[in-house]
Design a protein around this motif. Structure first.
Motif, PDB file in Angstrom:
ATOM      1  N   SER A  81       0.854  -1.181   0.000  1.00  0.00           N
ATOM      2  CA  SER A  81       0.000   0.000   0.000  1.00  0.00           C
ATOM      3  C   SER A  81       0.892   1.233   0.000  1.00  0.00           C
ATOM      4  CB  SER A  81      -0.904   0.017   1.238  1.00  0.00           C
ATOM      5  OG  SER A  81      -2.103  -0.668   0.975  1.00  0.00           O
ATOM      6  N   ASN A  82       0.403   2.296  -0.579  1.00  0.00           N
ATOM      7  CA  ASN A  82       1.189   3.533  -0.672  1.00  0.00           C
ATOM      8  C   ASN A  82       1.066   4.314   0.635  1.00  0.00           C
ATOM      9  OD1 ASN A  82       2.529   5.836  -1.364  1.00  0.00           O
ATOM     10  ND2 ASN A  82       1.238   6.327  -3.126  1.00  0.00           N
ATOM     11  N   THR A  83       1.944   3.983   1.580  1.00  0.00           N
ATOM     12  CA  THR A  83       1.861   4.580   2.920  1.00  0.00           C
ATOM     13  C   THR A  83       2.136   6.083   2.913  1.00  0.00           C
ATOM     14  OG1 THR A  83       4.146   3.910   3.332  1.00  0.00           O
ATOM     15  CG2 THR A  83       2.411   2.436   4.122  1.00  0.00           C
ATOM     16  N   ALA A  84       2.736   6.592   1.835  1.00  0.00           N
ATOM     17  CA  ALA A  84       2.951   8.043   1.732  1.00  0.00           C
ATOM     18  C   ALA A  84       1.628   8.799   1.754  1.00  0.00           C
ATOM     19  CB  ALA A  84       3.731   8.372   0.465  1.00  0.00           C
ATOM     20  N   LEU A  85       0.539   8.117   1.374  1.00  0.00           N
ATOM     21  CA  LEU A  85      -0.775   8.769   1.347  1.00  0.00           C
ATOM     22  C   LEU A  85      -1.320   9.041   2.743  1.00  0.00           C
ATOM     23  CD1 LEU A  85      -2.487   6.707  -1.498  1.00  0.00           C
ATOM     24  CD2 LEU A  85      -1.450   8.977  -1.683  1.00  0.00           C
ATOM     25  N   GLU A  86      -0.779   8.345   3.754  1.00  0.00           N
ATOM     26  CA  GLU A  86      -1.263   8.573   5.123  1.00  0.00           C
ATOM     27  C   GLU A  86      -0.994  10.003   5.554  1.00  0.00           C
ATOM     28  OE1 GLU A  86      -1.083   4.286   7.319  1.00  0.00           O
ATOM     29  OE2 GLU A  86       0.855   5.210   6.947  1.00  0.00           O
ATOM     30  N   ASP A  87       0.171  10.531   5.184  1.00  0.00           N
ATOM     31  CA  ASP A  87       0.529  11.903   5.538  1.00  0.00           C
ATOM     32  C   ASP A  87       0.177  12.902   4.442  1.00  0.00           C
ATOM     33  OD1 ASP A  87       1.572  11.199   8.036  1.00  0.00           O
ATOM     34  OD2 ASP A  87       3.521  10.701   7.153  1.00  0.00           O
ATOM     35  N   ASN A  88       0.059  12.413   3.218  1.00  0.00           N
ATOM     36  CA  ASN A  88      -0.177  13.306   2.074  1.00  0.00           C
ATOM     37  C   ASN A  88      -1.290  12.778   1.184  1.00  0.00           C
ATOM     38  OD1 ASN A  88       2.186  15.271   2.364  1.00  0.00           O
ATOM     39  ND2 ASN A  88       3.241  13.293   2.356  1.00  0.00           N
ATOM     40  N   PRO A  89      -2.526  12.686   1.712  1.00  0.00           N
ATOM     41  CA  PRO A  89      -3.621  12.148   0.894  1.00  0.00           C
ATOM     42  C   PRO A  89      -3.904  12.995  -0.347  1.00  0.00           C
ATOM     43  CG  PRO A  89      -4.481  13.160   2.896  1.00  0.00           C
ATOM     44  CD  PRO A  89      -2.984  13.085   3.052  1.00  0.00           C
ATOM     45  N   GLU A  90      -3.498  14.262  -0.298  1.00  0.00           N
ATOM     46  CA  GLU A  90      -3.768  15.162  -1.428  1.00  0.00           C
ATOM     47  C   GLU A  90      -2.982  14.763  -2.682  1.00  0.00           C
ATOM     48  OE1 GLU A  90      -0.322  16.814   0.908  1.00  0.00           O
ATOM     49  OE2 GLU A  90      -2.306  16.026   1.443  1.00  0.00           O
ATOM     50  N   MET A  91      -2.003  13.851  -2.550  1.00  0.00           N
ATOM     51  CA  MET A  91      -1.280  13.359  -3.730  1.00  0.00           C
ATOM     52  C   MET A  91      -2.234  12.689  -4.711  1.00  0.00           C
ATOM     53  SD  MET A  91       2.526  12.077  -2.582  1.00  0.00           S
ATOM     54  CE  MET A  91       1.993  10.603  -1.721  1.00  0.00           C
TER      55      MET A  91
END
Length: 128
Positions: A81-91
């Motif tokens: 899963s793209n865990t970067a989306l947890e902090d940056n859902p706006e991506m």
């Protein structure tokens, strides 16, 4: 403005896009879908290692307007899963086909991708 619909991807009727890299699939939601959702504020990520059914829900995207299920395009197992989306859902809004990918899938049968929509069929679906 017309939605961006890259020609190298496959699509689902529920507005997921699918990109094959070898026998692994990257999955996200389309430009059309993120635009309809408006500002994404939270992503409930797919569970790594989970077995998923074709067109079964495995993640969700929450915006200021609504919550939208993200379905697995094919049967398989969630690899990442793209865990970067947890902090940056706006991506998901800013780069839905790139940094805003949602999960990677190991499909049970990669040839099933041929049953998904191509670019022309997806454009027809969204009426643009």
């Amino acid at each position: 403005a017309m939605s961006e619909v890259p020609s190298n991807l496959h699509y689902t009727e529920s507005h997921e896009w699918v990109r094959a890299e070898g026998d692994v699939l990257f999955v996200g939601i389309t430009d059309f879908a993120q635009d309809a959702l408006t500002e994404v504020v939270w992503v409930d990520l797919a569970e790594v290692g989970a077995s998923v059914q074709a067109m079964g829900p495995c993640a969700s995207v929450e915006s200021v307007k609504s919550v939208s299920e993200v379905n697995s395009p094919l049967e398989g197992v969630v690899l990442e899963s793209n865990t970067a989306l947890e902090d940056n859902p706006e991506m998901i809004n800013e780069d839905p086909y790139g940094d805003g990918w949602i999960f990677r899938l190991q499909p049970t049968d990669i040839s099933d991708i041929e049953g998904l929509l191509d670019t022309a069929a997806y454009i027809a679906l969204i009426g643009e």
